[in-house]
Design a protein around this motif. Structure first.
Motif, mmCIF file in Angstrom:
data_model
loop_
_atom_site.group_PDB
_atom_site.id
_atom_site.type_symbol
_atom_site.label_atom_id
_atom_site.label_comp_id
_atom_site.label_asym_id
_atom_site.label_seq_id
_atom_site.Cartn_x
_atom_site.Cartn_y
_atom_site.Cartn_z
ATOM 1 N N GLU A 352 69.723 64.835 58.640
ATOM 2 C CA GLU A 352 69.353 64.757 60.049
ATOM 3 C C GLU A 352 70.323 65.539 60.947
ATOM 4 O O GLU A 352 70.012 65.809 62.108
ATOM 5 C CB GLU A 352 69.314 63.303 60.499
ATOM 6 N N LEU A 355 69.490 71.053 62.381
ATOM 7 C CA LEU A 355 68.344 71.371 63.228
ATOM 8 C C LEU A 355 67.901 72.803 62.948
ATOM 9 O O LEU A 355 68.642 73.599 62.370
ATOM 10 C CB LEU A 355 68.703 71.218 64.698
ATOM 11 N N HIS A 403 71.672 64.472 69.213
ATOM 12 C CA HIS A 403 71.979 65.886 69.381
ATOM 13 C C HIS A 403 70.750 66.784 69.438
ATOM 14 O O HIS A 403 70.881 68.002 69.591
ATOM 15 C CB HIS A 403 72.848 66.356 68.224
ATOM 16 N N HIS A 404 69.555 66.217 69.370
ATOM 17 C CA HIS A 404 68.363 67.057 69.250
ATOM 18 C C HIS A 404 68.087 67.880 70.504
ATOM 19 O O HIS A 404 67.534 68.974 70.408
ATOM 20 C CB HIS A 404 67.148 66.185 68.918
#
Length: 425
Positions: A352, A355, A403-404
């Protein structure tokens, strides 16, 4: 009249020309004012350029969770699903017919090896045993009388020794191909006949003649039938699927209950051949159980079937799972991860953390309270983790949660730091 009309038209046209000029002049002055406003800082030397970091500096920090990357030995895993089963189980059946007079267990009870589970009516078996013991007593009496009256001498030991040597010589000759099987049988039969008539076999013959041997067998059989009226546990385990009640008549072979040895459980899974060739007995395994809140139990590979099914391209692996508290139940669905091989000294992060932006993999590395957009190259994946081949260094703090939506150099606050990888992840 025509002259007056012409003068009127000329005056009207003149007024229209002057109105258009005025509108154009106003528009030019407005555009000029806007340009002057825009370039005034440049003309006066007081230019102020707004930078992204200045805008971000005014924004509140974003809360993120992170991991600290360190080299670890990273086990690659094959994943499969299966259901838990007891290490061994058996059906408890009746061996003789009879009426149930006592049931000493309930479903879920733990029993010891040899413990009585069900009692059948034993009256008929006891009568049969009593009759057999009476017949045995009679046979023993007859045997004692014959024994006291017998005084015959046995076969000459010399003849018996000669017959034994002849039998041994016949075996050797047969092995060399010098005699046929009929001659070999003749030598054997002569030796056995003399042995039977000698003192070595005389007592056995007398026991058969008097009926003593048969009487002893009947007693042993009667005791066995009596013992079968007590149905016992063949091993320690837990009772399941009870199908018998007191008063019910049961027949030989009728299933009364199941007995499960569940102190240790097993789960059999099918593993594709590409992973199966790397799995060895004794390798680590992790069993995740959704029914127990995704509890993960450490197990071990017990056996690997050396045959791959050509239809599925998979082979069976049996995983042993401890169950000392009895929480694991037969039939529970399980996710199983099997260690295939280990990659030493790898930088690993939770999947996860990675990105994808503009078609490339990246992570956010936290430095001095800011999130640094960092491109990475990913390597092997296993479970919920992935190896990073470049882009980060040992000791880097990498964001894994919150953090997306971050931008490069955004201010962040690390609210929690987790291990990047643990063996039981």
């Amino acid at each position: 009249m025509n002259r007056g009309l012409s003068e009127t038209r000329e005056r009207t046209a003149g007024r229209r020309v002057r109105s258009w000029h005025v509108a154009a002049l106003v528009l030019v002055l407005a555009v000029g004012g806007l340009l002057l406003y825009a370039f005034w800082p440049v003309l006066t030397g007081r230019e102020e350029v707004t930078r992204p970091e200045d805008v971000q500096a005014s924004a509140p920090p974003v809360a993120v969770e992170a991991v600290v990357v360190q080299p670890v030995d990273f086990p690659l895993r094959a994943e499969a699903t299966g259901t838990l089963a007891p290490w061994r189980q058996t059906e408890i059946s009746a061996e003789i017919s009879g009426r149930v007079v006592e049931r000493r267990v309930e479903e879920g009870d733990r029993v010891a090896a040899g413990q009585v589970l069900v009692v059948l009516d034993d009256e008929e078996a006891r009568l049969a045993l009593a009759e057999a013991e009476a017949a045995l007593l009679k046979a023993r009496s007859e045997y004692a009388v014959q024994l006291s009256q017998s005084g015959a001498a046995g076969i000459d030991s010399t003849r018996l020794a000669e017959a034994r040597r002849a039998w041994q010589a016949a075996q050797e000759a047969y092995a060399r191909g010098e005699i046929d099987e009929a001659a070999l049988d003749e030598a054997r039969q002569r030796y056995e006949a003399l042995l039977l008539l000698s003192g070595a076999q005389r007592e056995a013959v007398r026991r058969v003649v008097t009926g003593l041997a048969e009487a002893e067998q009947r007693v042993a059989r009667a005791r066995l039938q009596l013992n079968r009226t007590r149905i016992r546990a063949p091993f320690a385990g837990r009772v399941a699927d009870l199908q018998v009640e007191v008063g019910r008549h049961v027949s030989p072979g009728q299933v009364l209950m199941q007995l499960l040895d569940d102190r240790r459980m097993k789960v059999e899974v099918d593993v594709l051949e590409a992973d199966l060739v790397h799995i060895r007995p004794g390798a680590s395994a992790w069993v995740r159980l959704p029914a127990l809140g995704d509890t993960v139990v450490a197990g071990v590979v017990h056996t690997v079937n050396p045959r791959i099914d050509p239809k599925t391209g998979a082979g069976r692996v049996t995983v042993a799972v401890p169950n000392p508290e009895g929480r694991l139940l037969a039939g529970m669905f399980a996710y199983v991860a099997l260690e295939t091989r280990t990659l030493p000294d790898r930088l690993v992060v939770p999947a996860e953390a990675v990105l994808v932006r503009q078609g490339r993999d990246l992570v956010f590395v936290i430095r001095n309270g800011r999130a640094q957009w960092t491109y990475v190259t990913t390597g092997p994946r296993s479970g919920d983790h992935v190896v990073l081949l470049d882009g980060v260094a040992p000791g880097d703090t990498v964001a894994v949660s919150g953090h997306h939506a971050l931008a490069h150099d955004a201010p962040v606050e690390v609210t929690a730091v987790h291990p990047a990888f643990e063996v039981n992840d």
